[in-house]
Design an enzyme around this catalytic site. Structure first.
Site, PDB file in Angstrom:
ATOM      1  N   ARG A 129     -13.684   4.258  21.901  1.00 46.71           N
ATOM      2  CA  ARG A 129     -13.059   5.653  21.850  1.00 46.71           C
ATOM      3  C   ARG A 129     -12.820   6.056  23.387  1.00 46.71           C
ATOM      4  O   ARG A 129     -13.818   5.914  24.265  1.00 46.71           O
ATOM      5  CB  ARG A 129     -13.697   6.467  21.005  1.00 46.71           C
ATOM      6  CG  ARG A 129     -13.866   6.410  19.502  1.00 46.71           C
ATOM      7  CD  ARG A 129     -14.699   7.301  18.715  1.00 46.71           C
ATOM      8  NE  ARG A 129     -16.155   7.517  19.349  1.00 46.71           N
ATOM      9  CZ  ARG A 129     -16.746   8.722  19.344  1.00 46.71           C
ATOM     10  NH1 ARG A 129     -16.245   9.858  18.674  1.00 46.71           N
ATOM     11  NH2 ARG A 129     -17.988   8.562  19.638  1.00 46.71           N
ATOM     12  N   ASP A 160     -26.112   6.933  24.146  1.00 54.53           N
ATOM     13  CA  ASP A 160     -25.724   7.937  23.407  1.00 54.53           C
ATOM     14  C   ASP A 160     -26.761   8.986  23.147  1.00 54.53           C
ATOM     15  O   ASP A 160     -26.313  10.255  22.947  1.00 54.53           O
ATOM     16  CB  ASP A 160     -25.442   7.275  21.860  1.00 54.53           C
ATOM     17  CG  ASP A 160     -26.505   6.507  21.252  1.00 54.53           C
ATOM     18  OD1 ASP A 160     -27.722   6.026  22.045  1.00 54.53           O
ATOM     19  OD2 ASP A 160     -26.201   5.741  20.269  1.00 54.53           O
ATOM     20  N   SER A 184     -23.638   1.442  25.125  1.00 60.89           N
ATOM     21  CA  SER A 184     -24.725   1.615  24.130  1.00 60.89           C
ATOM     22  C   SER A 184     -25.136   0.084  24.073  1.00 60.89           C
ATOM     23  O   SER A 184     -25.269  -0.670  22.966  1.00 60.89           O
ATOM     24  CB  SER A 184     -24.131   2.171  22.878  1.00 60.89           C
ATOM     25  OG  SER A 184     -23.859   3.429  23.099  1.00 60.89           O
TER      26      SER A 184
END
Length: 508
Positions: A108, A230, A177
Site C-alpha cells: 500500500r 508495524d 514487515s
C-alpha cells in the site's frame, strides 16, 4: 394350556429383561463416554488456569526477560531490537508525507497531509497494489522497480509535481514487515524473507537503499526518512493522537509489542545518545517464554507440528493464527473419547481448518439453540446434527482457550508497564510501594483483529488488567485502538524524522 401360558409369560419376561439390560447397558456406556468427554474439558480448564498469582509471575518474567534482552544480544528470548526511533510524532508535524507498507503479497502507498496541529482525523489517500507472483521470487531490482513505478504513479496523481522545490525531496516512511537488522532510523539489512518471498540477492542488503536506488531510476525525487515495522507504526500513530502513549501491542493473526525505553537502560548499546533521551524498542514478544505460562498437551502437539517448533511460544498461546487450531485439537480428542461426532468428519483432522474468527462466532453465539455453532460445525467441519449439549461443550472449549490467551496478553502488557515503572510498583528495580507514588496516566496503543473484532477476548483482557494491577492503578491505564498504524504511523514517523525543519516544510 395353563402351563403354556405361564411358559410364554416367563419367556416374554426374560426377553423384556434382556432388552432392558441392553438398554441400561447402552445408557451406562453412553454416560461413561460422556463423562470422559467432560473429563477432557475439565483437564483443559486445569491446564489453562490463569490465576492472578500466576499472571503476576508472568508479569515478572516478562519484565526480567526485557531487562536481559536490553543487557546483551542473545541474553533473552526477547530480541529487544533497537529501532533508532527517538522522536515520536506529537501533532506539531506539518507538510505532506508518504508511507509504503510492504508486508505480504500486496503493498500500500499512502499520502497524509499534516497541518501542524493535532487532528482526530488525518486526511489521507491510499493506493493498493498486488505484487505479481514472479516478482516475489525474482530479483531485488525487479521488485523495487515495480514498487517505485507504482509510487511514482501515485505521486503524479497530485497534479503538477513541479510544485516541490529542487532542494526539497519528498519523504517516505517505509513499513517493511520482514526480519531486519536495523542500522539507523532509516536503514536496515534484510535478515531473511518470509510470507512467500524468496529473492536471494536481497538477503543481507540494505533495504531503504534498494528502494531509493529504484526511485532514482524511475525519476522520483524521494527519500526514506524512516524504516519501521508495524508495531512501531502503531506506537507512532497512538503517540500522535495522545502523547501519554508509551507502548503499542498488535494482537491479530500474529502478535508483537514495542515501547519507549530510556536510552540509558539499553545496556547493550552503551554510549548510545539520543536528543530525547529515549528510544523505541521492538520487543518481538511473540518469542517470549517462561515456565509460568500455562501450556497444554494440545499446545505441545501444535508446536511440534508447526514449521518453527520451540519458537514463537508466546505467539502460539495468544495470537489469532493458533487459537482456532487449539480448539480443533481439543474437539478431536473429545471425539476420540466418545462417539459424539459419529461418524468423525475427515475435515476435523485438517490443521487450521477451524480459524479463529469461527471460534469467535461460536463463542459469542447467544441464540437459545446455539444455531451459529450448529451452522459452523455443519458447513465448515461437515459435522451434522450435533446435540445441543455437545454444542454447549464446544462453546465452553472456545471460552477456556480464548480466556487464557486474553489474560496472558494482559500479563504481557503489564510486564512492559512494570519494566518502565508504569504499573504502580516503581518498575523492575523500583523500591517504592504503590502507596507512596502517584500513578501517571498511561496509554497503550492497540491494533489487530483479535482485540478489535472479538468482544469476549477484549473483555477478558481488560478484566485481567484490572485484576493484576488492582482497580486503583488500572484506572490510569488506558487501551486505545489505533487503525492502520502500519501505514499511517510510518508516514508520521517520516514527518517526525524529517530532514527539514518544520518551518521550511510547505504544504503541497
Amino acid at each position: 394350556m395353563g402351563k403354556v401360558v405361564v411358559g410364554l409369560a416367563v419367556g416374554v419376561a426374560v426377553a423384556a429383561c434382556a432388552v432392558a439390560t441392553v438398554v441400561v447397558g447402552r445408557r451406562i456406556r453412553s454416560r461413561r463416554k460422556w463423562r470422559r468427554v467432560v473429563g477432557v474439558l475439565k483437564e483443559l480448564e486445569q491446564s489453562c488456569e490463569t490465576t492472578v498469582g500466576r499472571l503476576r509471575q508472568v508479569v515478572d518474567a516478562m519484565a526480567v526477560e526485557m531487562h536481559a534482552g536490553l543487557a546483551s544480544d542473545g541474553g533473552s528470548k526477547l530480541k529487544m531490537l533497537l529501532t533508532f526511533v527517538d522522536k515520536l510524532p506529537n501533532g506539531s508535524e506539518k507538510g505532506t508525507y508518504y508511507a509504503l507498507d510492504l508486508g505480504g503479497t500486496n503493498f500500500r502507498v499512502l499520502r497524509v497531509k499534516l497541518e501542524g496541529t493535532r487532528s482526530s482525523t488525518l486526511e489521507h489517500d491510499v493506493y493498493r497494489q498486488a505484487i505479481p507472483q514472479d516478482l516475489m521470487t525474482g530479483s531485488s531490482e525487479d521488485l523495487f522497480d515495480f514498487i517505485a513505478s507504482s509510487l511514482k504513479e501515485f505521486v503524479e496523481r497530485e497534479g503538477d509535481i513541479s510544485e516541490l522545490s529542487l532542494d526539497r525531496r519528498r519523504e517516505l516512511g517505509f513499513t517493511f514487515s520482514f526480519p531486519v537488522k536495523q542500522m539507523s532510523v532509516s536503514s536496515g539489512t534484510l535478515l531473511k524473507w518470509t510470507k512467500g518471498f524468496s529473492i536471494e540477492d536481497m538477503v543481507g542488503r540494505e533495504i531503504a537503499g534498494c528502494l531509493e536506488e529504484a526511485m532514482t531510476r524511475k525519476g522520483l525525487n524521494m527519500r526514506v526518512a524512516a524504516l519501521v515495522n508495524d508495531s512501531v507504526g502503531s506506537l507512532a500513530l497512538g503517540h500522535y493522537h495522545d502523547t501519554d502513549t508509551v507502548a503499542a501491542v498488535i494482537i491479530g493473526t500474529g502478535t508483537n509489542a514495542c515501547y519507549l525505553e530510556r536510552t540509558d537502560a539499553i545496556i547493550k548499546s552503551q554510549g548510545l545518545l539520543t536528543t530525547s533521551g529515549g528510544m523505541v524498542v521492538n520487543m518481538e514478544w511473540g518469542n517470549f517464554w517462561s515456565s509460568h505460562l500455562p501450556r497444554t498437551v494440545y499446545d505441545i502437539e501444535l508446536d511440534a507440528d508447526s514449521p518453527n517448533p520451540n519458537d514463537q511460544g508466546f505467539e502460539k498461546l495468544i495470537s489469532g493464527m493458533y487459537l482456532g487450531d487449539v480448539v480443533r485439537r481439543v474437539i478431536v480428542r473429545m471425539s476420540q473419547e466418545s462417539d459424539i461426532f459419529d461418524p468423525i468428519s475427515s475435515k476435523l483432522s485438517m490443521p487450521f481448518i477451524l480459524r479463529t474468527p469461527l471460534i469467535a462466532a461460536m463463542h459469542e453465539d447467544d441464540s437459545p439453540d446455539l444455531e451459529e455453532v450448529q451452522r459452523i460445525l455443519r458447513d465448515n467441519l461437515e459435522i451434522p446434527d450435533v446435540p445441543l449439549k455437545v454444542r454447549k461443550l464446544i462453546v465452553k472449549v472456545c471460552d477456556v482457550v480464548t480466556r487464557r490467551a486474553a489474560r496472558l496478553a494482559a500479563a504481557g502488557i503489564v510486564g512492559i508497564l512494570k519494566k518502565i515503572g508504569r504499573d504502580g510498583s516503581g518498575g523492575i528495580a523500583g523500591g517504592r510501594s504503590r502507596s507512596d507514588q502517584k500513578m501517571r496516566r498511561t496509554v497503550v496503543a492497540m491494533e489487530g483483529g483479535l482485540y478489535t473484532g472479538y468482544t469476549m477476548f477484549r473483555d477478558y483482557l481488560h478484566e485481567a488488567l484490572t485484576e493484576i494491577l488492582g482497580e486503583d492503578i488500572a484506572q490510569h491505564v488506558i487501551i486505545k485502538v489505533t487503525e492502520d498504524g502500519s501505514a499511517m504511523g510510518a508516514a508520521l514517523l517520516a514527518a517526525s524524522h524529517s530532514a527539514y525543519p518544520v518551518d521550511s516544510v510547505q504544504l503541497l
